[in-house]
Structures are given as structure tokens and as C-alpha cells.
Scaffold this active site. Structure first.
Site, PDB file in Angstrom:
ATOM      1  CG  HIS A 208      46.275  40.320  28.195  1.00  0.00           C
ATOM      2  ND1 HIS A 208      47.129  40.334  28.840  1.00  0.00           N
ATOM      3  CD2 HIS A 208      45.921  40.773  27.290  1.00  0.00           C
ATOM      4  CE1 HIS A 208      48.010  41.630  27.692  1.00  0.00           C
ATOM      5  NE2 HIS A 208      47.172  41.571  27.145  1.00  0.00           N
TER       6      HIS A 208
ATOM      7  CG  ASP B 259      43.940  32.733  36.572  1.00  0.00           C
ATOM      8  OD1 ASP B 259      43.680  34.078  35.674  1.00  0.00           O
ATOM      9  OD2 ASP B 259      44.790  33.251  37.285  1.00  0.00           O
TER      10      ASP B 259
END
Length: 455
Positions: A156, A364
Site C-alpha cells: 500500500h 505517498d
């Protein structure tokens, strides 16, 4: 019949309480389709640790099974190797990464114990889907225990370039263990390139005609699966009582002023200090905006036991205080900095009343706040998303205003443009973004990964 077995550090809940993350809700929905098991940490730290009694909870055809960790496991596996070694390194922050043999040993010990506790729960035809950086070697441990069925892995957070990853002691052993998975999913095409470049450069790997990669005697498929949200479901949150209550509160407080909103955990990867400096630059360069626009930053703390997070919180409090001391007026506070969380439905209302959504991640994996902000906007009068080029979301959200968060003047100029953007342009940008979010939602993401794993 084949079950789906999901493994992640934290699990559940089995019902949407309004506090569960969108990913948790999506995974429960996928589990319900065929029935399945979700296995992970209970959230409890006990002396028995991974030898604790298995905790089980069932709702319909979906079961949660969790175990505890010991104080040593929590310190070495979770707070240590996962969050003080892997997290900073995978976010390109070698300067704050800690390389401790004790942490590394704890990480592998917990992965071995989780594999041992999961093995009796897995049937021969089950498909296993392992999630995130806590369990990079779990697939290899399961193979050693005789699991022969399909095992997939999804990361993730970002995967860094080889020159960064190679700073990790015994990095080859860790990546070699990951090749026990049949399918490795990453958030973006950039992350996928970094992973296969590593296989080529460090393992002498090569791509096969069918698209899989061969390295160290293993074959693996590596693909990008950008994660989505429950777009239409999140849009529906705006009409809930929790959201309407926040909208009414903001209407009373803002009194026609514009609001910029940022929502992030306190983490050095999120670029929150850069955000505050860009907003300060906006007020410096555009004095007419003083008293007319404010920044609301919602930052629930995370990993408070890690020194770097305590440091960044102090920095943020100092920056907010400095800007407010310089520019605040009797009836206007430039930066409202809140270190507590809000339920997802309440956040939908806050997003809906914010003229600009500001995401300044320095690195991110995806950033679902960007997607939730877009989903919460009123199509007839939408706000504008200002998005860091270093967030994975930027790869498929080109209609946002893409900025370099390291350049305060660039971000400030984008904020000014967003605040002044004509309605027709705001509608056009939002419409394109929303349509793509509906198409590539959380269900699409999960099904795309599982279909590929089945193939």
C-alpha cells in the site's frame, strides 16, 4: 469451494461503523462474495503474544481471526522494523531510517509466528492475499509450511528505487523472500518499474514472454493496481446527519470565507510543514486574501512512540503559531491545526464545505484523502484539488492542480489559482476526476487484483 484469506496487520471491523477506513469496508465486501477469512493482529499486546488464544468473530460467511503480540514483538516488529526501518526507507527517507539487527530479528520472528498460526486455518484450495510492508516475507514462510495454493501480495506504500532499497542490510534476502508470492501488486506504474528494475539490477532477473519476471529461480508477476475508494458510497456520506452537522458548523464559522482543508496523519511523509509554509507564502504574496481564507489541518497523531513523529508535531505547532501570530485578526485565525480525528461521515461534510483540498505528500503510495475530497464535492459547485506530484494518486488524477510541495511559491500560486478558478473550469475538472473514481473504485481494484491472481 475456494475461500479468500486476507492477511493484514490490523483487521476488520466486519461492519461499517463510520470509523472504519474505506479499504477495510471494501475488503469485507469482497470477502462476503465468496466467504472468507481475515487474519491479523488483534491490536492487543500481551505476555502470551503470538502464542495467545486465537480470537474469532463471524458475521455471515466472513470470519475474523486474530492473535496478540508480545511487548517485545510490538517494540521490535511493529514500532521497530516496520515503522522505524521499512516505513522511512520505502518513503525514500534513509536519513531517519534505523537499521537495527534486533528490529530485523523481531520482524522475521513475528512473520514466522503469524505464518505458523495461519497455516492450520488455510485449506488446499484457498487463495491468500497478504497486505503491506509488515508481511513482506510472509509468503515465503507459508510456502515453507506447505502452502501450495495461490498467494498474492499488495504493497500500500511506495516502492523506492534500487539505490535507496540497497541501503537496507540484507535487502536481497528480503526481496528474494517476496518472490514466493505469485503476484505482487503495487500502487503505481512508477513503483512497478522500481521493483522490476531491482530484479534486473540486483538479481539478474529478466522478463518472460508472458509478462512474468524470473529471478533467483522464481517466477512472479509484478503489476500496478491503483487502489480506489467506494466513490458513490462516500458521496452518499455528505447527506448523513454527521456530515450535515459539520456543514452547518462550518457555515456558522466561515461566514462566507473560503476554506482550504488538509487531512493527514502526523507523518513526515505527508509534507504538512511544507503545506503550512506554502499557505504562509500565499498570505505574504496575496495580502487581499488575509481574513478571507483559512487553512484547516486535521492531523490525528500516529506512532507517537517514534521520536521522528513527536518532532514533527512540535514543528507543526511552532509553524502554526508563527503564522497565526503574524497574521491572525480578532475574528480570523489563518491556520486551525487539530490533532484529533473525525469519523469518515463527518469528514465528508468538512470536505464538502472546503473550497480547496490540499495534499502535499513528499512521498505517498496513493493518498485516498485526495479521492475522498473529490467524491464529497457538490458537482454543481465543486472545490478544487491541489495535489502533490509525489502522491501516487497524481498518476491518474491529472485534472487536479499538480504541484511540487518542495516549492512553496509554486504551491501558493496553485492555491491562489484554485481559489479564483471559474465555475465552468471547476466543474470540468471535477467531472473528469469523479467519473474516473467511479470507474476505478475500491471494488474494481480488489477484483482486478484477485482476477489476476486467479489467472
Amino acid at each position: 469451494m475456494s475461500r479468500l484469506v486476507i492477511v493484514s496487520n490490523r483487521v476488520g471491523p466486519l461492519k461499517d461503523t463510520g470509523k472504519a477506513g474505506g479499504l477495510a469496508v471494501a475488503l469485507v465486501d469482497v470477502l462476503r462474495e465468496t466467504g472468507g477469512l481475515w487474519f491479523g493482529w488483534s491490536g492487543e499486546v500481551t505476555e502470551a503474544g503470538t502464542f495467545s488464544e486465537l480470537k474469532r468473530e463471524r458475521r455471515g460467511n466472513v470470519e475474523l481471526a486474530t492473535i496478540d503480540v508480545s511487548p517485545a514483538d510490538n517494540d521490535e516488529f511493529y514500532a521497530g522494523y516496520a515503522n522505524r526501518t521499512l516505513w522511512p526507507m520505502l518513503h525514500y527517507r534513509l536519513d531517519v531510517a534505523e537499521f537495527s539487527p534486533l528490529f530485523e530479528a523481531g520482524y522475521h520472528r513475528v512473520n514466522e509466528r503469524f505464518a505458523a498460526r495461519l497455516r492450520p486455518l488455510v485449506g488446499e484450495s484457498d487463495r491468500i492475499w497478504v497486505h503491506d510492508y509488515h508481511f513482506l516475507p510472509l509468503g515465503a514462510r507459508l510456502r515453507e509450511l506447505g502452502v501450495s495454493g495461490p498467494i498474492g501480495f499488495f504493497l500500500h506504500i511506495p516502492w523506492p528505487p534500487t539505490e535507496i532499497l540497497s541501503a537496507l542490510p540484507r535487502h536481497r534476502d528480503l526481496v528474494r523472500a517476496m518472490l514466493a508470492y505469485d503476484l505482487i501488486g503495487l500502487q503505481t506504474e512508477r513503483d512497478r518499474r522500481h521493483f522490476v528494475d531491482y530484479l534486473r539490477e540486483e538479481a539478474g532477473g529478466h522478463e518472460l514472454p508472458d509478462g512474468r519476471w524470473e529471478a533467483w529461480g522464481h517466477t512472479v508477476r509484478v503489476e500496478a493496481f491503483p487502489i480506489g475508494i467506494d466513490t458513490e458510497g462516500y458521496r452518499g456520506f455528505v447527506a448523513t446527519p454527521e456530515a450535515r452537522r459539520e456543514i452547518q458548523r462550518l457555515d456558522r464559522h466561515l461566514r462566507g470565507r473560503a476554506q482550504i482543508v488538509g487531512v493527514d496523519r502526523i507523518d513526515y511523509s505527508k509534507g504538512i510543514p511544507h503545506r503550512f509554509r506554502a499557505f504562509e507564502r500565499l498570505l505574504e504574496d496575496q495580502p487581499e486574501l488575509r481574513g478571507r481564507v483559512s487553512l484547516l489541518q486535521i492531523s490525528p497523531p500516529s506512532r507517537g512512540e517514534v521520536f521522528a513523529y513527536a518532532e514533527i508535531r512540535r514543528e507543526l505547532e511552532h509553524l502554526a503559531g508563527s503564522v497565526n501570530g503574524r497574521y491572525a485578526d480578532i475574528d480570523w485565525t489563518p491556520i486551525r491545526f487539530m490533532t484529533r480525528g473525525f469519523p469518515r461521515r463527518a469528514l465528508a461534510g468538512i470536505y464538502a464545505r472546503s473550497r480547496v483540498g490540499l495534499v502535499t505528500s513528499l512521498r505517498d503510495g496513493m493518498n485516498l484523502v485526495a479521492k475522498e475530497y473529490v467524491a464529497a464535492q457538490e458537482p454543481e459547485d465543486p472545490g478544487v484539488l491541489v495535489l502533490s506530484r509525489f502522491a501516487g494518486a497524481a498518476e491518474a488524477m491529472s485534472e487536479a492542480m499538480i504541484v511540487n510541495p518542495y516549492a512553496a511559491d509554486e504551491t501558493a500560486a496553485a492555491l491562489q489559482a484554485a481559489l479564483q478558478m471559474p465555475l465552468d473550469e471547476r466543474r470540468a475538472r471535477h467531472g473528469a476526476l469523479y467519473a474516473r473514481l467511479v470507474q476505478a473504485d475500491a471494488r474494481w481494484w480488489a477484483n482486478a487484483f484477485l482476477d489476476r491472481l486467479a489467472a
